[in-house]
Motif scaffolding. Structure first.
Motif, PDB file in Angstrom:
ATOM      1  N   THR A  24      46.174  33.737  35.761  1.00  0.00           N
ATOM      2  CA  THR A  24      46.329  32.964  34.529  1.00  0.00           C
ATOM      3  C   THR A  24      45.407  33.460  33.424  1.00  0.00           C
ATOM      4  O   THR A  24      45.385  32.903  32.329  1.00  0.00           O
ATOM      5  CB  THR A  24      46.033  31.482  34.808  1.00  0.00           C
ATOM      6  OG1 THR A  24      44.706  31.361  35.354  1.00  0.00           O
ATOM      7  CG2 THR A  24      47.036  30.912  35.811  1.00  0.00           C
ATOM      8  N   LYS A  25      44.662  34.523  33.714  1.00  0.00           N
ATOM      9  CA  LYS A  25      43.758  35.120  32.732  1.00  0.00           C
ATOM     10  C   LYS A  25      43.501  36.560  33.160  1.00  0.00           C
ATOM     11  O   LYS A  25      43.926  36.973  34.257  1.00  0.00           O
ATOM     12  CB  LYS A  25      42.447  34.339  32.652  1.00  0.00           C
ATOM     13  CG  LYS A  25      41.691  34.251  33.981  1.00  0.00           C
ATOM     14  CD  LYS A  25      40.444  33.397  33.864  1.00  0.00           C
ATOM     15  CE  LYS A  25      39.706  33.319  35.204  1.00  0.00           C
ATOM     16  NZ  LYS A  25      38.490  32.473  35.104  1.00  0.00           N
ATOM     17  N   GLN A  56      48.858  40.393  33.279  1.00  0.00           N
ATOM     18  CA  GLN A  56      47.570  40.112  32.654  1.00  0.00           C
ATOM     19  C   GLN A  56      46.764  41.406  32.608  1.00  0.00           C
ATOM     20  O   GLN A  56      46.892  42.259  33.494  1.00  0.00           O
ATOM     21  CB  GLN A  56      46.772  39.072  33.450  1.00  0.00           C
ATOM     22  CG  GLN A  56      47.294  37.647  33.371  1.00  0.00           C
ATOM     23  CD  GLN A  56      46.954  36.969  32.048  1.00  0.00           C
ATOM     24  OE1 GLN A  56      46.199  37.487  31.239  1.00  0.00           O
ATOM     25  NE2 GLN A  56      47.542  35.784  31.835  1.00  0.00           N
ATOM     26  N   HIS A  83      40.825  36.317  40.402  1.00  0.00           N
ATOM     27  CA  HIS A  83      40.626  36.935  39.091  1.00  0.00           C
ATOM     28  C   HIS A  83      39.437  37.892  39.041  1.00  0.00           C
ATOM     29  O   HIS A  83      39.189  38.518  38.008  1.00  0.00           O
ATOM     30  CB  HIS A  83      40.443  35.848  38.017  1.00  0.00           C
ATOM     31  CG  HIS A  83      41.696  35.054  37.777  1.00  0.00           C
ATOM     32  ND1 HIS A  83      41.991  33.911  38.482  1.00  0.00           N
ATOM     33  CD2 HIS A  83      42.740  35.269  36.937  1.00  0.00           C
ATOM     34  CE1 HIS A  83      43.153  33.432  38.070  1.00  0.00           C
ATOM     35  NE2 HIS A  83      43.633  34.246  37.137  1.00  0.00           N
TER      36      HIS A  83
END
Length: 318
Positions: A24-25, A56, A83
């Motif tokens: 999501t990032k 991403q 991440h």
């Protein structure tokens, strides 16, 4: 019966959701060594394609220091959400054999995927008479302690390769410590040092220019750039063959769905000829990505193997 059916539907739905994990990032790949080095270049061989596949950006972040421990520790303490990754080398498994660290090589990390390996070159200064590995061993045996070699850190494949050669061939060579290969190369080329195992990409230009002589390539097959230089196995020293592996790891506790998704994308990227070409330019070759569990098992094996070797040889960081 309805309860069982409902539970089964929920289980299938959860599995399907897990398979669809996506970041999501931006995703960080921490390189625990200086920017511009071999580890950094290995990360850059895959990060753009991985970012495209994940939707991403994948950012390379150099965080060097303490033989790779500082950046590695930062990743171990990062949120285990997929991440943040670290590109580990064999020093990840070797360093704990020398010093107490705030992280454990396998318990604090989850395997993601293997990336590749990087070859080394066995080189001597041209002033030295030996033209082959066997000639060098005979030459060195008659001059115990008189041949100086580069020691750029006991956690490296180069230093451990020399230690294996010393053990297996019964040699007494004198290590000269350096903080990396760049400062050592000038002394090697000038003849202040006579022998070294050096990263392929570091040594190749000097061999091609005639400033150094290659006795062997530490790799499974010969280099197309040095087709007349045998592998260590071909030269008669298969037990002294050490190449550094490169693997992506995540903090322990990272969801399996995240590990699996990244693993699947890396598997595809490593099959791309463009990726192989980028690795080849730095003396690397892709390895099968394996599974996250394969990487976990490899970390355990490597840590045990090198801990035993370091203890047997009585090695220590000066």
């Amino acid at each position: 019966m309805l309860k069982v059916l409902f539970a089964l539907i929920l289980s299938v739905a959860a599995t399907h959701a897990g398979a669809q994990w996506a970041p999501t990032k931006p995703v960080r790949i921490v390189v625990p060594f200086p920017a511009g080095g071999i580890v950094d270049l290995m990360a850059r061989a895959v990060n753009d394609k991985l970012g495209t596949a994940l939707g991403q950006p994948v950012i390379i972040e150099a965080k060097p220091g303490a033989g790779g421990s500082i950046g590695t520790d930062a990743v171990a303490k990062s949120p285990p959400d997929g991440h943040t990754l670290v590109l580990a080398t064999m020093s990840h498994a070797v360093l704990p054999a020398f010093v107490d660290l705030p992280w454990h090589p396998s318990k604090d990390f989850a395997g993601v995927a293997m990336l590749g390996q990087v070859s080394n070159l066995v080189v001597v200064t041209p002033a030295l008479p030996p033209k082959t590995m066997k000639e060098f061993v005979q030459y060195a045996k008659t001059r115990p302690g008189q041949i100086n070699y580069v020691n750029a850190g006991y956690g490296t494949s180069q230093s451990l390769g020399v230690e294996l050669l010393k053990k297996n061939a019964g040699l007494f060579l004198t290590p000269i410590g350096y903080r990396g290969f760049p400062p050592a190369m000038a002394d090697l080329i000038s003849g202040q040092l006579q022998f070294a195992l050096v990263p392929y990409g570091v040594g190749l230009p000097h061999v091609q220019s005639g400033k150094l002589r290659a006795l062997a390539v530490v790799a499974p097959v010969r280099s197309r750039h040095l087709p007349n230089v045998p592998t260590m196995a071909e030269a008669g020293f298969p037990d002294s063959d050490v190449t550094s592996w490169y693997a992506l790891l995540a903090p322990a506790g990272t969801p399996k769905a995240a590990l699996q998704r990244i693993n699947e994308e890396i598997t595809k990227i490593l099959a791309d000829p463009e990726t192989a070409a980028r690795m080849e330019r730095i003396g690397g070759t892709p390895l099968p990505a394996g599974t996250p569990a394969d990487v976990d098992a490899m970390l355990v094996r490597e840590a045990a193997k090198w801990a035993g070797f370091v203890k047997e040889r009585g090695l220590r960081i000066e």
